[in-house]
Each structure stands twice: as structure tokens, then as C-alpha cells.
Design an enzyme around this catalytic site. Structure first.
Site, PDB file in Angstrom:
ATOM      1  N   SER A  57      82.383  78.886  41.066  1.00 52.70           N
ATOM      2  CA  SER A  57      83.563  77.913  41.265  1.00 52.70           C
ATOM      3  C   SER A  57      84.322  78.104  42.727  1.00 52.70           C
ATOM      4  O   SER A  57      84.975  76.932  42.685  1.00 52.70           O
ATOM      5  CB  SER A  57      84.785  78.871  40.356  1.00 52.70           C
ATOM      6  OG  SER A  57      84.866  80.009  40.703  1.00 52.70           O
ATOM      7  N   GLU A 194      82.441  82.840  28.267  1.00 45.18           N
ATOM      8  CA  GLU A 194      83.629  81.678  28.635  1.00 45.18           C
ATOM      9  C   GLU A 194      83.768  80.789  27.665  1.00 45.18           C
ATOM     10  O   GLU A 194      82.783  80.355  26.939  1.00 45.18           O
ATOM     11  CB  GLU A 194      83.037  81.147  29.952  1.00 45.18           C
ATOM     12  CG  GLU A 194      84.207  80.316  30.359  1.00 45.18           C
ATOM     13  CD  GLU A 194      83.977  79.516  31.849  1.00 45.18           C
ATOM     14  OE1 GLU A 194      82.783  80.259  32.540  1.00 45.18           O
ATOM     15  OE2 GLU A 194      84.611  78.862  32.258  1.00 45.18           O
TER      16      GLU A 194
END
Ligand code: KIV
Length: 293
Positions: A57, A194
């Protein structure tokens, strides 16, 4: 009134795989956060988290790419090294970037070794099931702990139909279950779920012997992870449904830089306190020599 912040004791021991497993056994929530540089690592260290992830990320949060796909091994190695220098106790996991582990077991092992040898990671994380289970097993067999990641896997989000929750049909939930159990059997020490329904996570937890860290997977998992920039409000936008904000640092940053710019433009900065002095005799001498020059 909120409680005083808890800092880790100075003699706190580094987090290890047995201690993570023990936390799961005792039902003690495991706290994980991403970090991408020395100051964010220092913040994670001072806050006493259990695990730090140098997530890919970073592609979005600190490198300005629009997805995690373009980030390179070299870029993540540099960020992981900086995070390593800021940490003492948390267990450090580094993401293997897209394209650095899928092609073969040999490629996966070689990339994982770089994160451990060159950047000081304790473990690596890779995304997905299927052939990635074999890649995870190969890295584990080479002596490097691996964290799996299923559900929404941003590196392959195009194939998943975009950034959207996974496991929302019986068939899709079974895929999450099969991949999780396969990664567990492959020897992963932990797994990230997730963006899956909390009810699916609750059903699966009984079968998970390794610590499960959730992000958008509800409260049943053994721990939680959030992206540093999301939880502190360092990026624009509302973020995903699962994000809870604990700060508005981007606003504070803009406010600070704007105040500085205003001060410079209106001659309020620098003030006398921000300047260096010179002995008056030296100054007189300097002036004289300058005139003569
Ligand atoms: O890259 C990342 O930050 C991650 C977390 C969302 C788990 O993989």
C-alpha cells in the site's frame, strides 16, 4: 477522559512467532499497523504495536501510484530498511510486490531472501491462493516465515472485479475458506483476511490454527491491521468502509505548511530567536575586510 497512551516498557522483548501464537491461544488481540519510513516506524514502536507491515500500500500512500501494481522490489526494500531502523520490538513483515514472486518458487524464494537479508524483515507477505500456496510453502521451506493474504487482494483486484468485498456468496466464501486452509497447511505463520463479511470470518475462525489478522473482516479475527495513513488521516478521501480514523494529520500538515508560508510572506518568520549571532568584534572585522575586498 481518554486513557493515557500506553508505551512499551523499555525492557519489552521483541515479538516472536511463538509469542504471536501464544497471543492467539490466550485470546489477546494482536495489533498490526503498516509503516513505510523511519518516523512511522518510530510511532508504531512507541505505541507498542505487535506487528508492523511494510505494505505494498506504500505504492498509494507514500509513492503516489494509483494502485499497488507498479511498486518495485527496490522501492519496497528501501522503505523496509527505513522501517527496520525505527523498530525494536514489533515483528516486521514486508509485502512481496506484484510480479516479484508469482513466476516460480525460485523467484519467490530469491525475492523473500532479499527482504530478509537486505532490509531486515522478519517475514514476508504474499497475496492470493492457488499457485501462491505453493510459493508460500517454498518460501517457508527456505526458512522464511510467510503471512498469507486472502479476500480482497489489491495486487489482483482487476481480476476480482475491482476494490470490492469478497466472499459475499456461498461459493466466494468457500473460496476464502479453501485458500485460507491451504495457506495454513502450507506453513504460513499467519494470514490476513481483507474485506470479507464478518459472518464468514466468524464461521471460519474455528478452523484457523494460525493467527488471523483482519482488515474489514469484523471482530472475530485474532487481530486487526490498518493502514497508517488511513488511521491517522494522512490521505484524502473517506477510504474503505472498514477504516476508522484516529487523527486528521493531513489537515494538520496543510495547516502547518500554510502558516509557515503566511509567516514567510508577511516577514513574521524568521524571528531573532531563529537566527545565529556573531561576536560584535568579529562582525566589525568582517565589515572592514569586506570593504577592502
Ligand atoms: O499493503 C497493505 O497495506 C496490506 C494491508 C492492507 C494488509 O496488505
Amino acid at each position: 477522559m481518554s486513557a493515557a497512551p500506553t508505551a512499551p516498557a523499555l525492557d519489552a522483548l521483541p515479538m516472536t512467532l511463538p509469542r504471536l501464537a501464544e497471543k492467539k491461544r490466550l485470546g489477546e488481540p494482536i495489533v498490526m499497523v503498516t509503516a513505510y519510513d523511519f518516523p512511522s516506524a518510530q510511532a508504531a514502536q512507541a505505541a507498542g504495536v505487535d506487528m508492523v507491515l511494510v505494505g505494498d500500500s506504500a505504492a498509494n500512500t507514500v509513492l503516489g501510484y494509483t494502485s499497488t501494481v507498479p511498486v518495485s522490489v527496490e522501492e519496497l526494500l528501501m522503505l523496509t530498511s527505513a522501517v527496520r531502523r525505527g523498530l525494536r520490538t514489533p515483528f516486521l513483515v514486508a509485502d512481496l510486490p506484484f510480479g516479484s514472486y508469482e513466476a516460480s518458487d525460485a523467484q519467490a524464494i530469491a525475492t523473500a531472501q532479499r527482504f530478509v537479508k537486505e532490509a531486515g524483515a522478519d517475514a514476508v507477505k504474499l497475496e492470493g491462493g492457488g499457485i501462491m500456496v505453493q510459493r508460500a510453502a517454498a518460501i517457508v521451506a527456505a526458512g522464511i516465515p510467510v503471512m498469507g493474504h486472502v479476500g480482497l487482494t489489491p495486487q489482483t483486484s482487476t481480476a476480482l472485479g475491482g476494490y470490492r468485498a469478497q466472499g459475499r456468496t456461498a461459493e466466494a466464501a468457500l473460496k476464502v475458506a479453501r485458500e485460507s486452509l491451504a495457506l495454513q497447511d502450507a506453513g504460513c505463520f499467519s494470514i490476513v483476511w481483507e474485506a470479507i463479511p464478518s459472518a464468514v470470518a466468524e464461521e471460519l475462525m474455528d478452523r484457523m490454527e494460525i493467527p488471523v489478522i483482519g482488515i474489514g473482516a469484523g471482530a472475530a479475527t485474532d487481530g486487526q491491521v490498518l493502514v497508517f495513513h488511513d488511521l491517522l488521516g494522512i490521505r484524502e478521501g473517506v477510504g474503505a468502509r472498514f477504516v476508522k480514523r484516529y487523527g486528521d494529520l493531513l489537515e494538520d500538515m496543510v495547516r502547518g505548511v500554510r502558516a509557515y508560508a503566511d509567516d514567510v510572506r508577511s516577514h513574521r518568520y524568521p524571528e531573532a530567536d531563529h537566527t545565529y549571532s556573531i561576536d560584535p568584534g568579529e562582525l566589525t572585522e568582517f565589515r572592514a575586510q569586506l570593504q577592502a575586498a
